[in-house]
Scaffold this motif. Structure first.
Motif, PDB file in Angstrom:
ATOM      1  N   LEU A   1       0.801  -1.149   0.078  1.00  0.00           N
ATOM      2  CA  LEU A   1      -0.109   0.039   0.211  1.00  0.00           C
ATOM      3  C   LEU A   1       0.807   1.364  -0.107  1.00  0.00           C
ATOM      4  O   LEU A   1       0.442   2.272  -0.452  1.00  0.00           O
ATOM      5  N   ARG A   2       2.004   1.267   0.619  1.00  0.00           N
ATOM      6  CA  ARG A   2       3.045   2.255   0.660  1.00  0.00           C
ATOM      7  C   ARG A   2       3.665   2.601  -0.792  1.00  0.00           C
ATOM      8  O   ARG A   2       3.617   3.868  -1.115  1.00  0.00           O
ATOM      9  N   GLU A   3       3.733   1.412  -1.329  1.00  0.00           N
ATOM     10  CA  GLU A   3       4.424   1.725  -2.523  1.00  0.00           C
ATOM     11  C   GLU A   3       3.367   1.977  -3.451  1.00  0.00           C
ATOM     12  O   GLU A   3       3.846   2.828  -4.689  1.00  0.00           O
ATOM     13  N   ALA A   4       2.014   1.948  -3.349  1.00  0.00           N
ATOM     14  CA  ALA A   4       1.085   2.416  -4.342  1.00  0.00           C
ATOM     15  C   ALA A   4       0.689   3.811  -3.756  1.00  0.00           C
ATOM     16  O   ALA A   4      -0.225   4.405  -4.353  1.00  0.00           O
ATOM     17  N   GLY A   5       1.403   4.295  -3.000  1.00  0.00           N
ATOM     18  CA  GLY A   5       1.100   5.898  -2.415  1.00  0.00           C
ATOM     19  C   GLY A   5       0.018   5.962  -1.828  1.00  0.00           C
ATOM     20  O   GLY A   5      -0.624   7.194  -1.719  1.00  0.00           O
ATOM     21  N   ARG A   6      -0.419   4.889  -0.902  1.00  0.00           N
ATOM     22  CA  ARG A   6      -1.742   5.251  -0.320  1.00  0.00           C
ATOM     23  C   ARG A   6      -1.487   5.471   0.854  1.00  0.00           C
ATOM     24  O   ARG A   6      -2.279   6.371   1.740  1.00  0.00           O
ATOM     25  N   GLY A   7      -0.409   5.514   1.691  1.00  0.00           N
ATOM     26  CA  GLY A   7       0.066   6.134   3.048  1.00  0.00           C
ATOM     27  C   GLY A   7       1.039   5.061   3.911  1.00  0.00           C
ATOM     28  O   GLY A   7       1.456   4.211   3.174  1.00  0.00           O
ATOM     29  N   LYS A   8       1.003   5.517   5.228  1.00  0.00           N
ATOM     30  CA  LYS A   8       2.035   5.048   5.924  1.00  0.00           C
ATOM     31  C   LYS A   8       1.573   4.784   7.312  1.00  0.00           C
ATOM     32  O   LYS A   8       2.478   4.408   7.950  1.00  0.00           O
ATOM     33  N   HIS A   9       0.545   5.036   7.655  1.00  0.00           N
ATOM     34  CA  HIS A   9      -0.030   4.841   9.075  1.00  0.00           C
ATOM     35  C   HIS A   9      -0.801   3.716   9.186  1.00  0.00           C
ATOM     36  O   HIS A   9      -1.745   3.054   8.519  1.00  0.00           O
TER      37      HIS A   9
END
Length: 397
Positions: A106-114
């Motif tokens: 999901l981070r790789e897809a730019g969705r977030g990091k929380h």
């Protein structure tokens, strides 16, 4: 404990069995392999030993058919589709694959990091979250209420625009409380947040229906449900938007999510254990609830006894109590012929107070004096009565 030790036919029914020592009341740590499960496994160790990935001969075909049957059996207990079950080496790996796999993808897809979890989760979740923090993710740890439960309002307050994953265990491994997974899942589903649930202590003990629950990922283990150690599974909901980054590289097994030759005998054992649990779920829960309540009624009159966790929102199989004896006295260490736990099996060598009990507000002395009684398929009324009498003798001497 009255369970057989290898592959023979079942012993006498638990209610008819004579009292034997040592008494086993630590079913949350692990369970004996049910004789029916062991019998099914044996053939896949010596006769039907083919590799499920061998597609050119009958040995491989037979092994693959057994693996797929087991996949259906696991799925059936929890209301999933067979294709949504991914084999792993156990719940620890399932939790790692779910959390690391989803977070990195999901981070790789730019969705977030929380990420969000609960401070009383199993170490397999908490330590994975700590690893993700070192990799640059940010984690919010929800603090449970005094009864061990988290609320919808707590989850809502923790949400951020960049929240991508939330992980809440269905049943706590130490105090046995049942979290409001359906309500929490609704919140995550409405926001498009991947919701992971560690259901290791729930499967086979309470009903789970993934057709109704808004859960994306769910972890299971065989050895908590009268199956073999070393095998588990991860439910991964069919969703084109849900991608997991594999944690083990190799031959691309399990649709690329978990490489490695499948352990057919263990998988067969897990499938049989889940099928058996499905057939016994209501009957077994009712019988164990009666025994658990009998134990609680026998202990609650003792001076200084404190129940840990909600009295109502808990599985029938668990009773976690502390003994307020005016000092840090280990009652568990004096139960020489009764196998119980002073906390989680994964933390039994740690002298520090239980982090679960500390999180719900228990002072250090109460946390250290806690005993987790966990009942199971072979627990008898005679064992419960002996345990009650033993504790009365110890604490009223």
């Amino acid at each position: 404990m009255n369970a057989p030790s290898a592959c023979p036919s079942p012993s006498v029914a638990a209610d008819e069995a004579p009292l034997q020592f040592p008494i086993y009341l630590d079913y949350s740590a692990t369970t004996p392999v049910d004789p029916q499960v062991a019998a099914r496994m044996c053939a896949y160790l010596t006769e039907k030993f083919g590799n499920p990935a061998s597609s050119s001969h009958s040995f491989g075909w037979e092994a693959k058919a057994a693996v797929e049957k087991a996949r259906k059996q696991v799925a059936a207990l929890v209301g999933a589709q067979a294709g949504e079950i991914v084999w792993t080496s156990g719940a620890t790996e399932s939790n790692n694959l779910a959390l690391k796999g989803a977070a990195h993808a999901l981070r790789e897809a730019g969705r977030g990091k929380h990420l969000i979890t609960v401070s009383t989760e199993h170490k397999a979740v908490l330590d994975t979250m700590h690893t993700l923090e070192r990799a640059g993710f940010e984690v919010t740890y929800l603090q449970p209420q005094a009864d061990g439960l988290v609320t919808v309002e707590q989850l809502q307050a923790a949400l951020r625009p960049d929240t991508i994953v939330a992980s809440v265990m269905m049943v706590n491994n130490e105090i046995g409380v049942i979290q409001p997974i359906a309500e929490l899942g609704e919140i995550c589903g409405a926001r498009g947040i991947v919701f992971h649930v560690d259901a290791v202590q729930a499967a086979g003990k309470i009903a789970i229906d993934l057709r109704a629950l808004k859960v994306d990922l769910m972890s299971f283990s065989a050895h908590k449900i009268y199956g073999p150690k070393g095998i588990g599974a991860l439910f991964v909901r069919h969703n084109p938007a849900l991608k997991l980054e594999a944690q083990i590289d190799g031959g691309g097994h399990e649709n690329g999510m978990r490489s490695g030759t499948l352990a057919t005998h263990q998988i067969v054992g897990m499938g049989e254990a889940f099928a058996l649990a499905a057939s016994l779920l209501d009957e077994e829960a009712a019988r164990i609830r009666i025994l658990r309540d009998r134990l609680w009624q026998g202990l609650k009159a003792l001076p200084g006894v404190v129940l840990n966790g909600s009295e109502t929102a808990r599985i029938p199989h668990n009773l976690n109590v502390s003994f307020d004896l005016g000092g840090e006295v280990s009652v568990a260490g004096q139960l020489l012929d009764i196998a119980v736990s002073a906390g989680s099996a994964c933390n039994s060598a740690n002298a520090a107070p239980s982090y679960v009990l500390t999180a719900i507000g228990r002072p250090a002395a109460l946390a250290r004096s806690a005993i987790r009684f966990s009942l199971g398929r072979y627990t008898t009324a005679a064992e419960i009565d002996y345990t009650i009498n033993t504790l009365h003798q110890l604490l009223q001497a």
